[in-house]
Design a protein around this motif. Structure first.
Motif, short mmCIF file in Angstrom:
data_model
loop_
_atom_site.label_atom_id
_atom_site.label_comp_id
_atom_site.label_asym_id
_atom_site.label_seq_id
_atom_site.Cartn_x
_atom_site.Cartn_y
_atom_site.Cartn_z
N LEU A 95 0.83 -1.19 0.00
CA LEU A 95 0.00 0.00 0.00
C LEU A 95 0.87 1.25 0.00
CD1 LEU A 95 -2.33 -1.15 2.92
CD2 LEU A 95 -2.63 -1.65 0.49
N LEU A 96 0.54 2.20 -0.85
CA LEU A 96 1.14 3.53 -0.81
C LEU A 96 0.11 4.46 -0.21
CD1 LEU A 96 2.95 3.75 -4.28
CD2 LEU A 96 3.80 2.87 -2.10
N ALA A 114 4.19 -4.18 8.16
CA ALA A 114 5.41 -3.37 8.15
C ALA A 114 5.09 -1.99 7.56
CB ALA A 114 6.50 -4.04 7.32
N VAL A 115 5.68 -0.97 8.17
CA VAL A 115 5.49 0.41 7.71
C VAL A 115 6.86 1.02 7.47
CG1 VAL A 115 4.54 2.67 8.23
CG2 VAL A 115 3.35 0.62 9.02
N VAL A 116 7.04 1.59 6.27
CA VAL A 116 8.29 2.27 5.92
C VAL A 116 7.94 3.73 5.69
CG1 VAL A 116 10.30 2.31 4.42
CG2 VAL A 116 9.07 0.15 4.80
N ALA A 126 7.43 6.18 -0.14
CA ALA A 126 6.72 6.38 -1.41
C ALA A 126 7.02 7.76 -1.97
CB ALA A 126 5.21 6.22 -1.19
N ARG A 127 7.24 7.82 -3.27
CA ARG A 127 7.52 9.08 -3.97
C ARG A 127 6.43 9.47 -4.94
NH1 ARG A 127 10.24 9.53 -0.34
NH2 ARG A 127 12.50 9.86 -0.17
N ASP A 128 5.73 8.49 -5.52
CA ASP A 128 4.67 8.80 -6.47
C ASP A 128 3.55 7.78 -6.33
OD1 ASP A 128 3.16 9.84 -8.52
OD2 ASP A 128 4.31 8.83 -10.11
N LEU A 178 5.03 3.62 2.84
CA LEU A 178 4.82 2.28 2.29
C LEU A 178 4.36 1.37 3.42
CD1 LEU A 178 5.11 0.07 0.12
CD2 LEU A 178 7.53 -0.13 0.78
N VAL A 179 3.19 0.78 3.25
CA VAL A 179 2.63 -0.15 4.23
C VAL A 179 2.49 -1.51 3.56
CG1 VAL A 179 0.70 -0.68 5.76
CG2 VAL A 179 1.37 1.71 5.36
#
Length: 354
Positions: free
Chosen positions: A6-7, A30-32, A36-38, A43-44
């Motif tokens: 997921l974004l 997990a979550v980053v 995400a750029r576009d 990021l999940v």
């Protein structure tokens, strides 16, 4: 198991995480942040049991993540994880019985487009079948059935009726009607060309054809086979067992019937034209009715199973992730720690979470 990527806009990440944690059957969250750029955001990632996938995807779409971010879903062929096994045990029902409606709509939407590739496959299948009916060759008939791509738009019509998606229904109907019209027209021209070269003759069409005469002589068994094929085809799509579609394709006589009608039209044999057209329409109707009823039955049975699960959870007070919805205050992580004993401290006998 399914893997979701997921974004998510940064200000919606907590809401998405809560949705994932409150869904029974999820693992490996997990979550980053800021990855995400576009579109820009976080990021999940998580894994979810197939039988819980539709509930989670629907929840994420209700949050508008498909509009403001993205939802990508992949099948996981192999997962070696105790937590994944626990998630599959927690999720209600069996993965083989679960219907991922979003995935089904996406697949049928793609397969029901009146594209050049679709027209090419259907036309080639009909021409192969034309050779089969003229030569009374059952092998060519079976090969033509396997090549024909007509089940995709038929499944699209069934899905559209169940999901009340008029655009998908219209697109699928155009693909079915337009595809067979083009294929039959080209096959008529093909048969006349073969006649000009002396490869097809009227006598071959009018001869006793023990292997293929059933194509233009519809009977009750034609409808029975079409209904059974419609049920099997929809089950193969919804259970992700696409290999069964090959068997479905070679069990109905849609393409051979269209081919026989096209060849007979070229020679002016209208008895065979009407008989073959009746066979074609009978098969199409049987598949559509059976496929639609199958999807309605799957949807109803799954909803009944979900209601029974919620009733049991409500009767027992609810635990784990279901408890969040019933006001017990547990999150998915709380339940895992309670069940495994994580965080209980030294000497309590707890085991570390997986």
């Amino acid at each position: 198991m399914l893997h979701l990527r997921l974004l998510v806009p940064a200000d919606r990440t907590d809401e998405v995480v809560r949705t994932v944690e409150s869904t029974v059957g999820t693992a490996h969250l997990a979550v980053v942040p800021g990855a995400a750029r576009d579109p820009r955001g976080d990021l999940v990632m998580c894994d979810v049991a197939r039988e819980a996938g539709d509930e989670l995807i629907s929840g994420l779409r209700a949050l508008g993540i498909d509009e403001i971010g993205s939802i990508s879903v992949e099948n996981i062929d192999l997962t070696l994880s105790r937590r994944a096994e626990e998630a599959e045990e927690e999720a209600p029902g069996e993965g083989a019985d679960a219907v991922l409606w979003e995935q089904l709509e996406d697949v049928t939407h793609e397969e029901s487009t009146l594209s050049l590739t679709y027209l090419a496959f259907l036309s080639l299948a009909t021409m192969i079948a034309a050779c089969g009916v003229v030569l009374d060759n059952a092998i060519l008939i079976v090969g033509a059935m396997a090549v024909g791509p007509e089940f995709g738009p038929l499944a699209g019509v069934c899905t559209a009726l169940v999901q009340r998606a008029p655009r998908l229904a219209w697109r699928s109907l155009v693909a079915v009607v337009g595809g067979f019209a083009v294929a039959m027209a080209l096959t008529t021209a093909f048969s006349l060309l073969m006649d000009a070269f002396g490869l097809f003759t009227p006598a071959m069409l009018e001869a006793e054809r023990a292997n293929t005469s059933f194509i233009w002589n519809p009977d009750p068994f034609s409808l029975v086979v079409a209904v059974l094929a419609g049920v099997a085809g929809m089950l193969s799509l919804t259970s992700a067992r696409s290999g069964a579609l090959v068997g479905v394709a070679i069990s109905v006589t849609t393409v051979p019937a269209a081919a026989n009608a096209a060849v007979a039209l070229g020679y002016g044999d209208f008895d065979q034209v009407w008989g073959s057209s009746g066979q074609l329409l009978l098969n199409l109707a049987g598949i559509l009715v059976a496929g639609t009823l199958t999807l309605f039955a799957q949807k109803g049975l799954w909803a009944l199973a979900q209601r029974r699960r919620r009733g049991r959870d409500g009767h027992t007070g609810g635990t784990g992730r279901v408890g969040r919805a019933s006001g017990t205050g547990y999150s998915g992580r709380d339940e895992r720690e309670r069940r495994t004993g994580a965080g209980a401290g030294p000497g309590t006998g707890g085991t570390p979470p997986v």
